[in-house]
Design an enzyme around this catalytic site. Structure first.
Site, short mmCIF file in Angstrom:
data_model
loop_
_atom_site.label_atom_id
_atom_site.label_comp_id
_atom_site.label_asym_id
_atom_site.label_seq_id
_atom_site.Cartn_x
_atom_site.Cartn_y
_atom_site.Cartn_z
N GLU A 160 0.79 -1.23 0.00
CA GLU A 160 0.00 0.00 0.00
C GLU A 160 0.82 1.28 0.00
O GLU A 160 0.41 2.28 -0.57
CB GLU A 160 -0.94 0.01 1.23
CG GLU A 160 -2.08 -0.98 1.15
CD GLU A 160 -3.10 -0.60 0.09
OE1 GLU A 160 -3.49 0.58 0.02
OE2 GLU A 160 -3.51 -1.49 -0.68
N SER A 426 -46.82 -31.51 26.39
CA SER A 426 -46.86 -32.15 27.71
C SER A 426 -45.74 -31.69 28.63
O SER A 426 -45.78 -31.97 29.83
CB SER A 426 -46.79 -33.67 27.55
OG SER A 426 -47.94 -34.15 26.89
#
Length: 742
Positions: A160, A426
Site C-alpha cells: 500500500e 406435555s
C-alpha cells in the site's frame, strides 16, 4: 509654359529620391517622427542590393530557416517547452494554492481538529476467560502495533505505501507513478494516496470522489504527520481500516477469517489481509477465496522485492491453499453473544468505550451442546423431517451455561432458544400437577384415565390408549392427557396460569382448559428457567448471562452479586413433584435419559409433532431441549426420539466432575406431615369418562414401545373459554357437573 509650371500643384513626398517619387507615395521620414528611430547605418558600396532584394535574401537563407542562427530547431523547441512548462507550472501552482485556500477555508480551524474516538468494542469472554466474540461497529478490539503479528504491518506497507516511513504524508513520487500508470492504462488503475491520507479519509471524510475531498484529505494528512509519529499513524490505520465482511481493524478481520487473534496471524494470512485493502468486499475470502489468494501472492512478491522476506518464506507462504471463510460468523456461541448484547443496556446503559464482558457461558459445554444438536439433526433429521434444534442449560444459581439457538448460526442468526415461542405440549404438565398438589392432591391420589369430553373439546391419549384408575405419579410419568385435563379443571386454569408465572414463565398464557396440554406458547429459555425451582428446592433464581463487566484497564462497571433467590413453592410440594417427575426418567417417557444419577424431567410433543421437547434436571443443572422446524412445519419426531437422547449426551458431559446429589425434597406414600388432607375424591361418572375404560390397577411398568406417551392430543373442536366449569353449586360432585355447570 513656364506659367503652367509655376501654377501646378506639387504633392508632398517624404525621404524618397526625386527620381522615384510618384503621386501615390506617402511616407514618413525619421525627422518627422515624434520619437526618432535608431539612426540607420548607411549602406556600404558593396551592399548595393536594393532593400527588396535584401528581404528576399533574408527569407531564403537556409541558416535562418533551420534555426541555427536564431535559436530554433530541437534546442529551440526544448527551450520553448521548458519555458511553457514553467509557465504552466507557475499558473498551476497558483491555481492549486487558490483551490487549497478556498477549500481549506471551508474546514474548521486546525486548532479544533482531533482524532475521533474509535467506536467502542465489546469483548465477550466465557466464564473461564476464553474468547467468545467481539461486538460493536468494528467487530474487534484495538491491538497495539507491538502486539499484532509483525507480518501484518510489513505486508500492508509493502503493497500500500512502500515509502511510508520516508514521506511527509503525501508521496509525490508515488503520486507521479500512479498518474503515469493510469495514463498508460487509459483508466484509473492506481491511486496515489498514502496510508496517512487513507487514515485521514477514514477518520474525517466521506468517500466522495471530489476535488474538495481530495484537498481536505491532503491537508489532514499533513496535520496527522505533524501531530503523530509514523508508528501511531500505522497503528490507528490498522485498527480502523475496513477488511470486508463487516470486519473493521486487523483483530476483527483475523477473528472473522481465521478464527484467531491478530497476534497469531501467519505470513500467508497477513498477506491475505493486506491484499483485501484494494477491494475489501470483492476480494473477501468469504466471497471469492481464489481471488483473495491470488491477491495475497501479489503481496508476498512485493514483500520479497523489498527485502522483507526471502524466497523460501515466499514459496512456503504461497503454497497455502485458498480456503473459503464462512459467509458469516460461525459457532453457536454467537447466539449467546447476541443475547449478551441485548442485556448490556439494562446493566450499564450506553456503551461509550471498550469493555470486557465476562459471561456465564461455559465454552466447553457450549461446544458440546452445539455438537449434540447438529449431530442428531445430521443423523436423524432427514428421516424425522427435522431441521432445527435448540438447547438451554442453566445451573441452580441461575447462570446460563450453554445456549444453542439453532442448527447453524452462519445460515440463520435467529435465536430459537430465547426468541421463538412454541407450544410446550406435555412439557407444561408439571405446572398442572403442581397446582393440583398445592390444592391438596398428592402423588398417590387416583384418577380414572378414560375418554373425557370438556364442552366441545375431547382430549385424547397418545394412540387412544387408556389405563383406567391410575395414581397421579403414574399419570404424569405416562403423560396421560385425560388425567391432566381432569386436574386442570379441578385446579382451575387461572390457578395454573398463576403458578406457571410464579415459577418463571414470562409469556402470556391463555387460562382455558387446553392449558393442561401446553397449548400456550413459550420460549425454550423461559420453560427451562421455570423448571429451576424443582432443582433448587422451591427457590426461583434470577436467570442471568453476565457475571462482570470491566474496562480494558480493569475498572469494574458491573458485578453480578450473589444469586437472588425467591421462594415460589414449599419444599414439600417440590419433593412430591421431584418424586413424580423422577418416574418419567426411571420408567416413563424419558427412560432413555437415565445418566446414572438422580434426574427428573418431562417430555412433550405437540399436535402433528410440530414441536418435540424434553426438559430435565439434576441437582446441579437444568437443561431444556427442543427440536422442530421453522414456521411450525410438522415433523415425525417425538419428545422421546430426539430431545431425550440429546439431553442425555449433553448432561453426561456436563455432569462430569460434579458430585452426585439427590434431588431436593422427598416423598413416599403415607409419609406423615407432608401434605394437607386431600379433598374428598369425587366419583367420576361413567358418562363423563366413557364406558369403554376398565377399572384395574396399573403397575408401574415400562411404556409400550409404540410411541411417545408424552404426545399431546389433537384439538379436534374449539377450545372452551377460560370460565368453563365456573359453577359453584353445592350439588357439583363430578367433573361433568363442573363442566356443564349442573
Amino acid at each position: 509654359m513656364a506659367r503652367r509650371t509655376k501654377n501646378r500643384r506639387i504633392e508632398p513626398t517624404f525621404d524618397a529620391p526625386a527620381a522615384r517619387r510618384s503621386s501615390d507615395d506617402l511616407k514618413l521620414g525619421d525627422s518627422d517622427r515624434v520619437v526618432p528611430s535608431r539612426q540607420r547605418r548607411k549602406p556600404s558600396p558593396s551592399r548595393g542590393k536594393s532593400a527588396k532584394g535584401a528581404k528576399r535574401t533574408r527569407r531564403a537563407s537556409p541558416r535562418r530557416r533551420n534555426g541555427r542562427g536564431s535559436g530554433g530547431g530541437f534546442f529551440g523547441f526544448l527551450r520553448t517547452a521548458i519555458y511553457w512548462s514553467l509557465v504552466l507550472a507557475l499558473w498551476g501552482g497558483i491555481a492549486a494554492v487558490g483551490i487549497t485556500a478556498y477549500y481549506g477555508a471551508k474546514m474548521p480551524s486546525a486548532t479544533t481538529w482531533e482524532i475521533p474516538d474509535r467506536p467502542p468494542n465489546v469483548k465477550i469472554v466465557s466464564a473461564d476467560g476464553d474468547m467468545i466474540a467481539n461486538r460493536g461497529m468494528t467487530g474487534g478490539e484495538a491491538v497495539g502495533l507491538h502486539e499484532m503479528s509483525p507480518h501484518i504491518p510489513q505486508a500492508v506497507i509493502a503493497i500500500e505505501d512502500r515509502r511510508f516511513y520516508s514521506h511527509f504524508g503525501v508521496d509525490p513520487i508515488g503520486l507521479a507513478r500512479a498518474m503515469s500508470e493510469n495514463l498508460i492504462a487509459g483508466r484509473l488503475t492506481q491511486g496515489g494516496s498514502t496510508l496517512t491520507q487513507q487514515l485521514a479519509k477514514n477518520l474525517f471524510l466521506k468517500p466522495d470522489r471530489t476535488i474538495e475531498r481530495k484537498v481536505q484529505e491532503v491537508l489532514l494528512a499533513l496535520w496527522l504527520e505533524q501531530k503523530h509519529s509514523k508508528d501511531q499513524i500505522l497503528e490507528m490505520y490498522l485498527n480502523r481500516v475496513y477488511f470486508g465482511s463487516g470486519a473493521y481493524g486487523v483483530e476483527a478481520a483475523s477473528r472473522r477469517y481465521f478464527n484467531k487473534s491478530a497476534r497469531d496471524v501467519t505470513l500467508s494470512e497477513a498477506a491475505l489481509l493486506a491484499g483485501l485493502l484494494k477491494a475489501p468486499s470483492r476480494l473477501s475470502p468469504a466471497r471469492d477465496p481464489q481471488a483473495a489468494e491470488t491477491r495475497a501472492q501479489v503481496v508476498l512478491t512485493a514483500m520479497r522485492d523489498q527485502g522483507m522476506i526471502g524466497d523460501g518464506e515466499m514459496t512456503t507462504a504461497m503454497s497455502r491453499p485458498a480456503t473459503r471463510a464462512a459467509a458469516y460468523w460461525t459457532g453457536s456461541e454467537h447466539y449467546f453473544a447476541d443475547r449478551v448484547m441485548e442485556e448490556l443496556p439494562g446493566l450499564i446503559g450506553d456503551v461509550k468505550g471498550d469493555i470486557i464482558v465476562e459471561a456465564t457461558v461455559d465454552l466447553s459445554l457450549q461446544k458440546q451442546a452445539e455438537k449434540t444438536i447438529r449431530s442428531l439433526i445430521d443423523e436423524k433429521g432427514g428421516k424425522l423431517a427435522v431441521s432445527q434444534g435448540a438447547l438451554v442449560s442453566i445451573d441452580t444459581s441461575g447462570a446460563v451455561r450453554a445456549m444453542v439457538g439453532g442448527y447453524d448460526y452462519a445460515n440463520s442468526q435467529f435465536d430459537r432458544a430465547s426468541e421463538a415461542r412454541r407450544q410446550p405440549g406435555s412439557a407444561f404438565k408439571p405446572f398442572v400437577y403442581m397446582a393440583a398438589l398445592e390444592q391438596g392432591r398428592r402423588p398417590d391420589s387416583v384418577r380414572n384415565d378414560a375418554p373425557i369430553k370438556i364442552g366441545n373439546w375431547t382430549p385424547e391419549n397418545y394412540k387412544g390408549k387408556y389405563y383406567g384408575p391410575v395414581t397421579l405419579s403414574e399419570a404424569l410419568a405416562r403423560s396421560l392427557n385425560s388425567v391432566a385435563a381432569q386436574l386442570a379443571m379441578e385446579a382451575g386454569p387461572k390457578s395454573i396460569v398463576e403458578l406457571a408465572h410464579r415459577m418463571g414463565i414470562e409469556s402470556d398464557l391463555k387460562a382455558n382448559a387446553s392449558i393442561a396440554l401446553g397449548t400456550s406458547e413459550v420460549t425454550p429459555l423461559e420453560l427451562t428457567a421455570a423448571y429451576l425451582p424443582f432443582a433448587t428446592g422451591g427457590y426461583r433464581p434470577e436467570v442471568y448471562f453476565v457475571q462482570r463487566i470491566t474496562t480494558p484497564s480493569g475498572k469494574v462497571l458491573y458485578q453480578h452479586d450473589r444469586p437472588r433467590m425467591t421462594r415460589v413453592a414449599s419444599p414439600e410440594i417440590i419433593g412430591m413433584m421431584n418424586a413424580m417427575m423422577q418416574g418419567t426418567v426411571d420408567y416413563g417417557s424419558a427412560r432413555a435419559a437415565n445418566i446414572g444419577r438422580p434426574a427428573a424431567g418431562k417430555t412433550g410433543t405437540t399436535q402433528q409433532s410440530r414441536d418435540a421437547w424434553f426438559v430435565g434436571y439434576t441437582a446441579n443443572l437444568v437443561t431444556g431441549v427442543w427440536f422442530g422446524n421453522d414456521a411450525s412445519k410438522a415433523t415425525k419426531a417425538t419428545g422421546s426420539s430426539l430431545p431425550v437422547p440429546a439431553w442425555k449426551t449433553f448432561m453426561e458431559e456436563a455432569e462430569k466432575g460434579h458430585p452426585v446429589k439427590r434431588l431436593p425434597g422427598s416423598w413416599s406414600p403415607g409419609a406423615p406431615g407432608i401434605v394437607a388432607h386431600e379433598p374428598a375424591a369425587r366419583p367420576v361418572p361413567q358418562a363423563a369418562v366413557g364406558s369403554g375404560a376398565q377399572a384395574r390397577p396399573t403397575p408401574q411398568a415400562a411404556i409400550p414401545a409404540g410411541g411417545d406417551p408424552g404426545h399431546t392430543a389433537s384439538v379436534r373442536r374449539p377450545v372452551p373459554p377460560a370460565d368453563v366449569g365456573g359453577g359453584t353449586q353445592k350439588k357439583q360432585t363430578s367433573i361433568l357437573d363442573i363442566i356443564l355447570g349442573n
